[in-house]
Design an enzyme around this catalytic site. Structure first.
Site, mmCIF file in Angstrom:
data_model
loop_
_atom_site.group_PDB
_atom_site.id
_atom_site.type_symbol
_atom_site.label_atom_id
_atom_site.label_comp_id
_atom_site.label_asym_id
_atom_site.label_seq_id
_atom_site.Cartn_x
_atom_site.Cartn_y
_atom_site.Cartn_z
ATOM 1 N N CYS A 1 6.856 -31.826 71.691
ATOM 2 C CA CYS A 1 7.847 -31.991 71.507
ATOM 3 C C CYS A 1 8.611 -33.917 71.487
ATOM 4 O O CYS A 1 9.520 -34.543 71.644
ATOM 5 C CB CYS A 1 9.286 -31.784 71.919
ATOM 6 N N HIS B 1 14.752 -47.868 72.389
ATOM 7 C CA HIS B 1 16.403 -47.635 71.922
ATOM 8 C C HIS B 1 15.805 -47.831 70.580
ATOM 9 O O HIS B 1 16.231 -47.430 69.607
ATOM 10 C CB HIS B 1 17.592 -47.827 72.495
#
Length: 565
Positions: free
Chosen positions: A490, A195
């Site tokens: 991606c 994160h």
């Protein structure tokens, strides 16, 4: 294996996860109060009052997190809302209340023990659920602070800018980072797909993770220079170096909507989006389209799948922001870190290697069929050029089945994500069936290196610069060239300007990233010709470690230093 071996006491090394250079004084994360005592026991006539205090503390913490969620958008809001839900979770709060009533434990101690039991259950489940144990510890510490009146743990609230140093950052802490005050981030734990790393990139904050000894060697007030591209932290930098870092940090590069190398080779620079708010940001940033539209936002926190009508409306709100531009829609990537009760099994021993991504169609084929129907409906109404791809494809047969399913719904451009090494090695025959491939470097790295991407202790392995991973990227591009099919990236690797040059050199035709990275990646590519891209990619592939690959490429690309990257 140490990620912080330094050539001198003034230089610490880790894994650079968000490029850029920044300098400032160290400010460490406020630590939690620690383990509370079990005694004195609560007098019997005060037990209900103490139980009510625990419930009230949980409500206050949840409300504060919900209020904070209202000040941010996208993934940051989701992280805060998820933590708020955990603060009000009846298993945690109810367990603490029962310990107060049954054992007369003080509220703080009851919370500590109840949270420990929940965290242990999650850890036993492994994978994504084990990662959630970190969230439980964060909520526990907030509840205890609320109950005891101690300072709330987390990011310090300081008026002047600083470099944030921590063992690791809880998701709620990362969601509340203010890029106007946090100049850089340094953590002991974490990896390229944590994160901390993902949000640092989205906010444009330089970050280095996996820095052993950071919290003991970097004390409050110490002036440091953080290089998020090279993965270094220098203590007591020279005034000239500090001035140069501040100059580069002040520079804001915009993207003109046209990705290309110095000699004119077209490279599509696209954005990753996960909801309508993210799509607006991507469109405003000049992205040439969307290389990864994550559709999970329609499904998360649901006990039943959303209707075709509801899905179509949600997808249309994203697609309509890119009229005439390519939008690559990824079908539902449930499982592992995104369990959903109507398609996944919460009892799987190893969810990362279980029924996830396209594999969920075996258990619930109607969910995929309904989603494809919704995508087709939205595509017909929005005016975007819609491509569709499936996650976690591993075989030629799976590719054929997915392409056929897309065809049944009139979706003519069907591709696959390359996240599993077998798909990279079978890229030729897979791309004889599919129209394109998009490499998800986060999972490809995890599976190639057999390293859980959320474990900070494995940050050195969970690095897309690993030569083994780059060789799988190369194999995929060779398969694409063999079949005259485009191959994009991606994963988070596309947002690293230095690694973007390597990916283009390996044959990648499009790069999709957080919108914040578009300007930097475009600037580096525009200063580098295709021959140089190819030569440095060869050096990276032939290197023997991720650190060597990163170092040799950065040495050959002086434009990175010129741009402060």
């Amino acid at each position: 294996m140490s990620s912080s071996a330094a050539s001198s006491e003034e230089l610490l090394r880790g894994v650079g996860v968000s490029p850029g250079r920044a300098a400032g004084p160290v400010a460490q994360v406020r630590p939690p109060a620690g383990e509370p005592p079990s005694y004195p026991l609560v007098p019997q006539d005060q037990v209900e009052d103490e139980a009510a205090r625990v419930t009230a503390a949980a409500e206050a913490v949840a409300a504060a997190l919900e209020d904070a969620a209202g000040t941010v958008e996208g993934e940051r809001r989701e992280l805060l809302e998820t933590t708020a839900q955990m603060a009000a979770d009846p298993t945690l709060v109810g367990g603490a209340v029962e310990l107060v009533r049954g054992e007369r434990l003080p509220g703080p101690r009851a919370v500590w023990q109840a949270a420990g039991a929940v965290a242990e259950q999650l850890a036993d489940l492994g994978g994504y659920m084990a990662e959630r144990a970190r969230d439980v510890a964060d909520v526990r510490n907030r509840l205890i602070a609320q109950l005891t009146g101690a300072p709330m743990p987390g990011v310090p609230q300081r008026r002047d800018p600083y470099v944030l140093v921590a063992v690791d950052l809880a998701p709620a802490d990362t969601a509340l980072l203010d890029p106007g005050r946090v100049r850089a981030i340094v953590t002991v734990e974490g990896g390229p797909t944590s994160h901390t790393a993902i949000l640092a990139r989205s906010l444009g904050i330089p970050a280095v993770v996996g820095v052993e000894g950071a919290t003991t060697r970097l004390t409050d007030g110490t002036e440091v220079l953080v290089d998020g591209g090279a993965g270094t932290v220098e203590t007591d930098p020279s005034p000239e170096a500090v001035a140069a870092a501040r100059t580069s940090a002040a520079a804001s590069r915009t993207f003109d909507g046209h990705g290309r190398t110095a000699d004119g080779q077209e490279i599509e620079l696209l954005a990753n989006v996960g909801d309508p708010a993210g799509a607006r940001v991507a469109a405003e940033s000049g992205a040439q389209g969307v290389g990864l539209f994550r559709t999970e936002f329609c499904f998360l926190d649901r006990t039943e799948e959303p209707s075709v009508e509801e899905q179509a409306a949600a997808y249309r709100s994203v697609l309509e922001q890119f009229p005439g531009k390519k939008v690559v829609v990824r079908t539902l990537d449930a499982g592992a870190d995104k369990p959903l009760p109507f398609v996944t099994d919460a009892e799987e021993a190893n969810p990362a290697l279980g029924v996830r991504g396209l594999r969920t169609a075996r258990r619930a084929p109607e969910v995929l069929e309904n989603q494809l129907s919704a995508i087709a409906r939205a595509a017909g109404e929005a005016g975007a050029e819609v491509w569709v791809m499936a996650p976690m494809v591993a075989t030629v047969a799976e590719t054929e089945e997915f392409v056929a399913a897309c065809g049944r719904h009139g979706l003519g451009t069907a591709g696959v994500m390359v996240e599993v090494p077998s798909a990279a090695l079978l890229a030729g025959p897979i791309l004889a069936r599919a129209d394109f491939a998009s490499i998800g470097t986060n999972d490809l790295t995890q599976y190639a290196m057999a390293a859980d991407r959320v474990l900070g202790s494995l940050a050195e392995l969970s690095d897309p610069w690993q030569p083994a991973v780059l060789r799988l990227v190369e194999a995929t591009c060779l398969g694409g060239a063999q079949q005259s099919r485009p191959v994009g990236v991606c994963g988070e690797a596309a947002a690293d300007p230095a690694l973007a040059v390597v990916l283009v050199g390996l044959g990648v035709t499009s790069l999709s990233m957080t919108p914040r990275a578009l300007g930097d990646v475009a600037a580096v590519l525009a200063a580098t010709d295709l021959a140089t891209c190819r030569s440095v990619s060869r050096l990276a592939v032939d290197a023997e470690s991720a650190a060597d690959a990163r170092a040799v490429v950065r040495e050959k690309l002086p434009v990175l230093a010129d741009l402060g990257l």
